[in-house]
Design an enzyme around this catalytic site. Sequence first.
Site, mmCIF file in Angstrom:
data_model
loop_
_atom_site.group_PDB
_atom_site.id
_atom_site.type_symbol
_atom_site.label_atom_id
_atom_site.label_comp_id
_atom_site.label_asym_id
_atom_site.label_seq_id
_atom_site.Cartn_x
_atom_site.Cartn_y
_atom_site.Cartn_z
ATOM 1 N N LYS A 154 0.850 -1.195 0.000
ATOM 2 C CA LYS A 154 0.000 0.000 0.000
ATOM 3 C C LYS A 154 0.883 1.242 0.000
ATOM 4 O O LYS A 154 0.952 1.982 0.994
ATOM 5 C CB LYS A 154 -0.941 -0.019 1.213
ATOM 6 C CG LYS A 154 -2.163 -0.906 1.004
ATOM 7 C CD LYS A 154 -3.098 -0.894 2.183
ATOM 8 C CE LYS A 154 -4.004 0.303 2.221
ATOM 9 N NZ LYS A 154 -5.083 0.295 1.198
HETATM 10 N N1 PMP Z 1 -7.137 -3.508 -3.188
HETATM 11 C C1 PMP Z 1 -6.800 -2.213 -3.001
HETATM 12 C C2 PMP Z 1 -6.179 -1.483 -4.128
HETATM 13 C C3 PMP Z 1 -7.027 -1.598 -1.762
HETATM 14 O O1 PMP Z 1 -6.694 -0.318 -1.573
HETATM 15 C C4 PMP Z 1 -7.649 -2.337 -0.724
HETATM 16 C C5 PMP Z 1 -7.928 -1.682 0.598
HETATM 17 N N2 PMP Z 1 -6.837 -1.810 1.478
HETATM 18 C C6 PMP Z 1 -7.977 -3.681 -0.970
HETATM 19 C C7 PMP Z 1 -7.699 -4.234 -2.215
HETATM 20 C C8 PMP Z 1 -8.575 -4.548 0.096
HETATM 21 O O2 PMP Z 1 -7.625 -4.826 1.076
HETATM 22 P P1 PMP Z 1 -8.045 -5.078 2.592
HETATM 23 O O3 PMP Z 1 -9.072 -6.134 2.572
HETATM 24 O O4 PMP Z 1 -6.789 -5.497 3.253
HETATM 25 O O5 PMP Z 1 -8.559 -3.784 3.106
#
Ligand code: PMP
Length: 305
Positions: A154
């Site tokens: 991220k």
């Molecule tokens: N893909 C992207 C691009 C995201 O920003 C997120 C949010 N964090 C997710 C998938 C889902 O990840 P998570 O379930 O860990 O929030």
Amino acid sequence: MPSYAYFNKKIMPLEEAKLGIMTHFLHYGTAVFEGIRGNWNEKQKQTYIFRLKEHYERLAQGCRVLNIKLPLDIDKLCEKTIELTAKCGFQEDVYIRPLAYTSSKALGVRLHDLEHDFFILVIPWGPYLDVDKARCCVSSWHRPEDNVIPPQIKACGIYINNALAKTEAIQNGCDEAIMLSPDGHISEGSGENIFLVRDGELITPATTNNILMGITRNTVIELAEKELGIPTNHRAIDRSELYIADECFLTGTAAHVTPVAEIDRRKVGNGEIGPITAKLQEIYAKVIRGEYPKYIHWCTPVYNK
Ligand code: PMP
């Protein structure tokens, strides 16, 4: 009720946590963040932070890729997060945003020879997609290859890609974008992973399809297997499979499990919430609020009782 932040190694009111305009990461997006939810349980008067440690493990992985040093180890980061969330005292769902960044007051595109810092902020935040069923469109913006900007971490800078896709989708009358990988397979939403149901089977894009390895994705895979006896097939998904799927849903910390009713103006199934999606949504909603004893190890209580 005021929000607080952990900034400059102490907890302070959110509006006092300010960064100078020379801060390196503001210019180049050289930072890694997390999005964590604290889910309010009205009956128990408790907030449960969902899979706190896993979020910090992913943050630490991102920091390794970008050469950013975290100031504390993962256990201490979890402790600070609990302390900060408790200090805020909200009695509603919250969103917790830790962010590790290049903090030098210096310009120059690089990841080396820089200082690093870290903050956490907590804000009240209800539903993210704010719809019972999302209308999606396939984006003209693709996810980047790992050797362009790694999509598995991220990193702040990569979210230009997500923002372009999200705004294109909204301006075209949809709720969310579905992005393709550079080779034209389904990748993910602008802030969610994606699942399809076909002939009773769950399918989701694989690690190699340029996705963020979502913690909600991982949770749903485990719940589907253990609670519904449905294994998930991780594989490349063609665009046209979206149009013939029986069910489709998005998963994310902010979006939870959101059913998809329509893709590129074609109804998914009969356009209503599918039975497998509905079951997963119901189980997930209980699990994240600490109402499912079997999965209570994923929930960190914030308030001392
Ligand atoms: N893909 C992207 C691009 C995201 O920003 C997120 C949010 N964090 C997710 C998938 C889902 O990840 P998570 O379930 O860990 O929030």
